[in-house]
Motif scaffolding. Structure first.
Motif, PDB file in Angstrom:
ATOM      1  N   GLU A  16      10.497 -30.889 -27.879  1.00 52.62           N
ATOM      2  CA  GLU A  16      10.758 -31.991 -28.787  1.00 52.62           C
ATOM      3  C   GLU A  16      12.206 -31.955 -29.265  1.00 52.62           C
ATOM      4  O   GLU A  16      12.868 -32.984 -29.389  1.00 52.62           O
ATOM      5  CB  GLU A  16       9.807 -31.914 -29.990  1.00 52.62           C
ATOM      6  N   GLU A  17      12.706 -30.736 -29.523  1.00 49.13           N
ATOM      7  CA  GLU A  17      14.076 -30.595 -30.003  1.00 49.13           C
ATOM      8  C   GLU A  17      15.072 -31.098 -28.967  1.00 49.13           C
ATOM      9  O   GLU A  17      16.047 -31.764 -29.292  1.00 49.13           O
ATOM     10  CB  GLU A  17      14.351 -29.131 -30.329  1.00 49.13           C
ATOM     11  N   ALA A 126      26.273 -23.514 -28.484  1.00 51.27           N
ATOM     12  CA  ALA A 126      25.992 -22.883 -29.777  1.00 51.27           C
ATOM     13  C   ALA A 126      24.859 -21.886 -29.559  1.00 51.27           C
ATOM     14  O   ALA A 126      23.963 -22.119 -28.739  1.00 51.27           O
ATOM     15  CB  ALA A 126      25.599 -23.923 -30.822  1.00 51.27           C
ATOM     16  N   SER A 127      24.892 -20.774 -30.259  1.00 51.19           N
ATOM     17  CA  SER A 127      23.835 -19.760 -30.126  1.00 51.19           C
ATOM     18  C   SER A 127      23.505 -19.183 -31.490  1.00 51.19           C
ATOM     19  O   SER A 127      24.367 -19.093 -32.370  1.00 51.19           O
ATOM     20  CB  SER A 127      24.279 -18.640 -29.173  1.00 51.19           C
ATOM     21  N   ASP A 128      22.239 -18.786 -31.645  1.00 48.08           N
ATOM     22  CA  ASP A 128      21.798 -18.216 -32.912  1.00 48.08           C
ATOM     23  C   ASP A 128      20.449 -17.544 -32.709  1.00 48.08           C
ATOM     24  O   ASP A 128      19.484 -18.188 -32.287  1.00 48.08           O
ATOM     25  CB  ASP A 128      21.676 -19.311 -33.982  1.00 48.08           C
ATOM     26  N   ALA A 129      20.373 -16.231 -32.987  1.00 48.19           N
ATOM     27  CA  ALA A 129      19.119 -15.481 -32.969  1.00 48.19           C
ATOM     28  C   ALA A 129      18.325 -15.703 -31.685  1.00 48.19           C
ATOM     29  O   ALA A 129      17.124 -16.013 -31.710  1.00 48.19           O
ATOM     30  CB  ALA A 129      18.256 -15.845 -34.186  1.00 48.19           C
ATOM     31  N   GLY A 130      18.986 -15.555 -30.551  1.00 47.72           N
ATOM     32  CA  GLY A 130      18.302 -15.684 -29.271  1.00 47.72           C
ATOM     33  C   GLY A 130      18.156 -17.103 -28.784  1.00 47.72           C
ATOM     34  O   GLY A 130      17.568 -17.331 -27.725  1.00 47.72           O
ATOM     35  N   ARG A 131      18.681 -18.074 -29.545  1.00 43.38           N
ATOM     36  CA  ARG A 131      18.612 -19.472 -29.113  1.00 43.38           C
ATOM     37  C   ARG A 131      19.983 -19.921 -28.601  1.00 43.38           C
ATOM     38  O   ARG A 131      21.007 -19.475 -29.088  1.00 43.38           O
ATOM     39  CB  ARG A 131      18.177 -20.361 -30.279  1.00 43.38           C
ATOM     40  N   LEU A 132      19.946 -20.808 -27.645  1.00 43.76           N
ATOM     41  CA  LEU A 132      21.179 -21.290 -27.045  1.00 43.76           C
ATOM     42  C   LEU A 132      21.056 -22.776 -26.753  1.00 43.76           C
ATOM     43  O   LEU A 132      20.035 -23.242 -26.251  1.00 43.76           O
ATOM     44  CB  LEU A 132      21.481 -20.536 -25.737  1.00 43.76           C
ATOM     45  N   ALA A 133      22.102 -23.520 -27.085  1.00 45.35           N
ATOM     46  CA  ALA A 133      22.187 -24.935 -26.722  1.00 45.35           C
ATOM     47  C   ALA A 133      23.528 -25.172 -26.063  1.00 45.35           C
ATOM     48  O   ALA A 133      24.564 -24.711 -26.554  1.00 45.35           O
ATOM     49  CB  ALA A 133      22.026 -25.823 -27.953  1.00 45.35           C
ATOM     50  N   VAL A 134      23.521 -25.875 -24.937  1.00 41.93           N
ATOM     51  CA  VAL A 134      24.738 -26.161 -24.177  1.00 41.93           C
ATOM     52  C   VAL A 134      24.798 -27.662 -23.918  1.00 41.93           C
ATOM     53  O   VAL A 134      23.786 -28.274 -23.585  1.00 41.93           O
ATOM     54  CB  VAL A 134      24.750 -25.405 -22.829  1.00 41.93           C
ATOM     55  N   ARG A 142      25.488 -31.181 -32.425  1.00 43.26           N
ATOM     56  CA  ARG A 142      25.459 -31.365 -33.876  1.00 43.26           C
ATOM     57  C   ARG A 142      24.149 -31.973 -34.359  1.00 43.26           C
ATOM     58  O   ARG A 142      23.897 -32.038 -35.564  1.00 43.26           O
ATOM     59  CB  ARG A 142      26.635 -32.241 -34.300  1.00 43.26           C
ATOM     60  N   THR A 143      23.304 -32.439 -33.422  1.00 43.15           N
ATOM     61  CA  THR A 143      21.989 -32.957 -33.815  1.00 43.15           C
ATOM     62  C   THR A 143      20.918 -31.882 -33.809  1.00 43.15           C
ATOM     63  O   THR A 143      19.785 -32.136 -34.207  1.00 43.15           O
ATOM     64  CB  THR A 143      21.553 -34.087 -32.866  1.00 43.15           C
ATOM     65  N   VAL A 144      21.242 -30.678 -33.317  1.00 44.20           N
ATOM     66  CA  VAL A 144      20.270 -29.582 -33.276  1.00 44.20           C
ATOM     67  C   VAL A 144      20.110 -29.013 -34.678  1.00 44.20           C
ATOM     68  O   VAL A 144      21.097 -28.741 -35.377  1.00 44.20           O
ATOM     69  CB  VAL A 144      20.729 -28.491 -32.296  1.00 44.20           C
ATOM     70  N   ALA A 145      18.851 -28.798 -35.085  1.00 43.90           N
ATOM     71  CA  ALA A 145      18.568 -28.420 -36.472  1.00 43.90           C
ATOM     72  C   ALA A 145      19.244 -27.122 -36.891  1.00 43.90           C
ATOM     73  O   ALA A 145      19.717 -26.995 -38.020  1.00 43.90           O
ATOM     74  CB  ALA A 145      17.054 -28.321 -36.671  1.00 43.90           C
ATOM     75  N   TRP A 146      19.299 -26.133 -35.999  1.00 42.19           N
ATOM     76  CA  TRP A 146      19.839 -24.837 -36.392  1.00 42.19           C
ATOM     77  C   TRP A 146      21.342 -24.698 -36.165  1.00 42.19           C
ATOM     78  O   TRP A 146      21.923 -23.631 -36.393  1.00 42.19           O
ATOM     79  CB  TRP A 146      19.121 -23.700 -35.660  1.00 42.19           C
ATOM     80  N   VAL A 147      21.994 -25.771 -35.721  1.00 39.92           N
ATOM     81  CA  VAL A 147      23.451 -25.758 -35.547  1.00 39.92           C
ATOM     82  C   VAL A 147      24.090 -26.420 -36.763  1.00 39.92           C
ATOM     83  O   VAL A 147      23.867 -27.589 -37.030  1.00 39.92           O
ATOM     84  CB  VAL A 147      23.874 -26.488 -34.256  1.00 39.92           C
ATOM     85  N   ARG A 173      32.139 -24.424 -37.139  1.00 39.11           N
ATOM     86  CA  ARG A 173      31.894 -22.983 -37.241  1.00 39.11           C
ATOM     87  C   ARG A 173      30.909 -22.490 -36.200  1.00 39.11           C
ATOM     88  O   ARG A 173      31.082 -21.406 -35.628  1.00 39.11           O
ATOM     89  CB  ARG A 173      31.356 -22.668 -38.651  1.00 39.11           C
ATOM     90  N   ASP A 174      29.852 -23.254 -35.910  1.00 41.77           N
ATOM     91  CA  ASP A 174      28.788 -22.784 -35.024  1.00 41.77           C
ATOM     92  C   ASP A 174      28.928 -23.242 -33.588  1.00 41.77           C
ATOM     93  O   ASP A 174      28.112 -22.860 -32.739  1.00 41.77           O
ATOM     94  CB  ASP A 174      27.420 -23.250 -35.560  1.00 41.77           C
TER      95      ASP A 174
END
Length: 535
Positions: A16-17, A126-134, A142-147, A173-174
Motif C-alpha cells: 500500500e505504501e 532513503a533508509s531507516d531501520a532496515g527499510r529502503l526507498a529508492v 517525500r511522500t513516504v511516511a517514515w521519510v 536530512r533523510d
C-alpha cells in the motif's frame, strides 16, 4: 514524470505504501506498469503518458528468481539487452552507456540499484531501520511516511555559499543521492554503496598526429550526440552561445535534418538588449549559432514570464521556469545540454603551462603567453601570472573557484553558523579552490570529472524537468567520448595561442567564426552580470 521506486522492508503495509508513493505524485499522470511483490519486497515501475508520448518507459525483465526494472529513455548504439546479474555478490559490469536499473533477486534477498556511469539518470534513496526507498525523483520519497521532510542545515548552508554539495548530499536530512558510477546493494537490513565505473583514458588508442586525434574526438562527439537523440518525440537543446552548447546543438540539428525532424533550442537572454551588445548579452552568439541551423525553432527566455509563474525574483528559478513551460508547450521529451564540456572536451588546459615550464620549455611557454596576451609584453606577463603562477597559489577567482561575490557571501554566511558547520564550509571552499591547482593538465581534468558538482547539477536539472515531462541528456558526459578526450595529448588543449583547443579543433569548419574565436563566457542568469574571460 517517470519514476522508478523500490521499497525494501517487512509487512503487508509496504504494498500500500508503494502505491501511495506512486499515486501521490502527479496522480493524474501516473500509471503503474509493473509491480513485483514477495516476502515483504515491492519493486515497482511507473511512467507518464502524455497524449501518445511516453517518457522514460521502464523495461521489466525476469530470469528465474531475478526481476530487473531498467530505465530506458535514450537509445543506445549497439546491443541493449539487459546486462544485470546478481549472484554471490558478483555484479556484472554494466555497459558504460546503460541507463539506471534496479534488480531484485528473491533467492539471495538482494536488491541492487545501479546508476549510470556519469549520472545522466538521477537516483535518490532513503533508509531507516532496515527499510529502503529508492526513486528517480525526490518528490516520490517525500511522500513516504517514515521519510522526514526536514532540511539538512549543512547542505542548505553549502547551497547558500554557492559551493557544491557532497556526492551523496541533498538539502533534505533523510534523502541521499546515489553518486554517478556507483551501485547500491541492499541485503539483510543493510546497504552498501560501491563504485562500479572508473573514468579513464581509452587505452586502445595509440599515438598519432594531432589531426588524427581531433578527427577521433569529432567522431566520438557525433556518436555521443546521436546516442541521445530519441527515436521518437520532440528534441530540445539548451543553446547559450558558448562552445559546448553550440557544438551539441549544431550536431543534433544536422542529425535531425537528415530525418526531417525539428530541433527546438532554448536560450537565456536579458530582457533588454543593448546596441551594441553589452558584456553579459549572449544574443549575438546565439544568433550566430542559429544562422547555422536554419531548420531549428528558437525560444529566447528572458526570465520575465518565469518570474510571473514562480512569483519569485531569483533569476535562475525564473529562467528555468520559463524554459520548463516553453519546453512543455513544444512537447519536448528530451533536452540536450552542454554540461560537462568545461571538464572534458573543452577543458582549458590549466596546469599544462606549469608542467611545460618545469620541463624546461620556457621559450615555448613565453611564446604561447605572448600570443594569448594579444602580442604585447604586458599581455604576456599578465597571462604568465594568471595561467601559471596564480593557479599554483590556489587563489584564482574564476571557473570552479570562488568568485569575488561568492567569497563575500561566504564570509557573511560563516559569521552566523555554528563553529563546526562553519569549519566544514571552510574546508569545502578550500577543496573547491584546489580543483585546478595540480601541475598537470590531465590530473586537474580528472579531479574535475570526478568532482561531485557534475552529478549534483544533473540531479538538479532532473528535479525540475522531469515533472514537466522531459529529461535532460548530456552528450559531453558520454564515457566513450571522455575516454578519447583523456587519451589525447594535453598539449591539444592549448593550440595556436588559444585555450579549449580540443573542441575548437574538432569543430573546425563547423562553428560560426564568432563562436569559434570567442574567449569568454557569460555566466547564465547570475544575481548580477558576471563575465568570465580567459584574458
Amino acid at each position: 514524470m517517470d519514476t522508478l521506486v523500490a521499497v525494501l522492508g517487512g509487512g503487508r503495509l509496504l504494498s500500500e505504501e508503494c502505491t501511495l508513493m506512486l499515486d501521490a505524485v502527479w496522480p493524474t499522470a501516473m500509471r503503474v506498469d509493473a509491480r513485483f511483490a514477495g516476502e515483504g519486497i515491492v519493486l515497482a515501475a511507473s511512467r507518464t503518458v502524455r497524449t501518445s508520448l511516453t517518457i522514460g518507459m521502464p523495461m521489466v525483465h525476469g530470469v528465474g528468481a531475478t526481476r530487473t526494472v531498467r530505465r530506458f529513455d535514450w537509445p543506445t548504439l549497439g546491443d541493449d539487452a539487459p546486462r544485470r546479474a546478481v549472484a554471490n555478490d558478483r555484479h556484472e559490469r554494466p555497459a558504460v552507456n546503460d541507463p539506471m536499473s534496479m534488480t531484485w533477486d528473491s533467492e539471495s534477498r538482494t536488491l541492487v540499484v545501479v546508476r549510470d556511469a556519469m549520472g545522466e539518470s538521477a537516483v535518490w534513496y532513503a533508509s531507516d531501520a532496515g527499510r529502503l526507498a529508492v526513486a528517480t525523483h525526490p518528490a516520490a520519497l517525500r511522500t513516504v511516511a517514515w521519510v522526514s521532510n526536514a532540511p539538512d542545515p549543512l547542505a542548505v548552508s553549502t547551497r547558500a555559499a554557492r559551493l557544491p554539495l557532497a556526492a551523496d548530499e541533498t538539502c533534505w536530512r533523510d534523502i541521499r543521492r546515489l553518486p554517478p558510477g556507483h551501485l547500491l546493494v541492499a541485503r539483510d537490513g543493510g546497504i552498501t554503496i560501491s563504485r562500479w565505473f572508473d573514468l579513464r583514458a581509452d587505452g586502445s588508442l595509440g599515438s598519432t598526429s594531432d589531426a588524427e586525434w581531433l578527427r577521433r574526438v569529432r567522431t566520438a562527439l557525433e556518436r555521443a550526440v546521436a546516442r541521445r537523440i530519441p527515436v521518437a518525440g520532440t528534441l530540445g537543446a539548451q543553446l547559450s552561445g558558448g562552445l559546448d552548447s553550440t557544438a551539441v546543438s549544431l550536431l543534433a540539428s544536422r542529425a535531425l535534418v537528415a530525418d526531417r525532424r525539428t530541433l527546438y533550442t532554448f536560450s537565456h537572454v536579458p530582457p533588454i538588449r543593448w546596441h551594441p551588445p553589452q558584456p553579459g548579452d549572449e544574443t549575438p552568439f546565439v544568433r550566430a549559432a542559429l544562422d547555422m541551423m536554419p531548420g531549428a525553432i528558437a525560444y529566447l527566455a528572458t526570465g520575465e514570464r518565469g518570474a510571473v509563474t514562480t512569483g519569485r525574483d531569483d533569476p535562475s528559478l525564473a529562467h528555468d521556469a520559463e524554459v520548463r513551460d516553453a519546453a512543455r508547450a513544444a512537447q519536448v521529451t528530451t533536452m540536450l545540454s552542454g554540461w560537462g564540456g568545461d571538464e572534458g572536451i573543452s577543458y582549458n588546459g590549466d596546469g599544462y603551462l606549469t608542467e611545460a615550464l618545469l620541463r624546461g620549455r620556457l621559450f615555448w611557454v613565453l611564446r604561447w603567453c605572448r600570443r594569448f596576451g594579444g602580442g604585447t609584453h604586458l599581455g604576456m606577463l599578465a597571462t604568465l601570472y594568471h595561467k601559471v603562477i596564480e593557479p599554483q597559489r590556489g587563489t584564482a577567482l574564476r571557473g570552479t573557484r570562488l568568485g569575488a561575490m561568492d567569497a563575500v557571501a561566504l564570509t557573511t554566511l560563516l559569521g552566523g553558523l555554528p563553529k563546526d558547520m562553519a569549519q566544514e564550509l571552510r574546508q569545502r571552499a578550500a577543496a573547491s579552490r584546489q580543483l585546478r591547482s595540480a601541475i598537470s593538465a590531465r590530473r586537474n581534468q580528472y579531479r574535475l570529472l570526478h568532482s561531485a558538482h557534475l552529478g549534483v547539477r544533473t540531479d538538479d536539472d532532473a528535479s525540475w524537468s522531469v515533472p514537466a515531462g522531459f529529461v535532460f541528456r548530456y552528450p559531453l558526459l558520454d564515457p566513450e567520448l571522455l575516454g578519447v578526450v583523456l587519451a589525447a595529448p594535453s598539449a591539444l588543449c592549448l593550440r595556436s595561442g588559444r585555450t579549449r583547443g580540443v573542441l575548437r579543433g574538432a569543430m573546425e569548419g563547423t562553428f560560426p567564426p564568432a563562436i569559434a574565436e570567442r574567449h569568454g563566457k557569460f555566466v547564465p542568469y547570475p544575481g548580477r552580470p558576471v563575465f568570465v574571460t580567459e584574458r
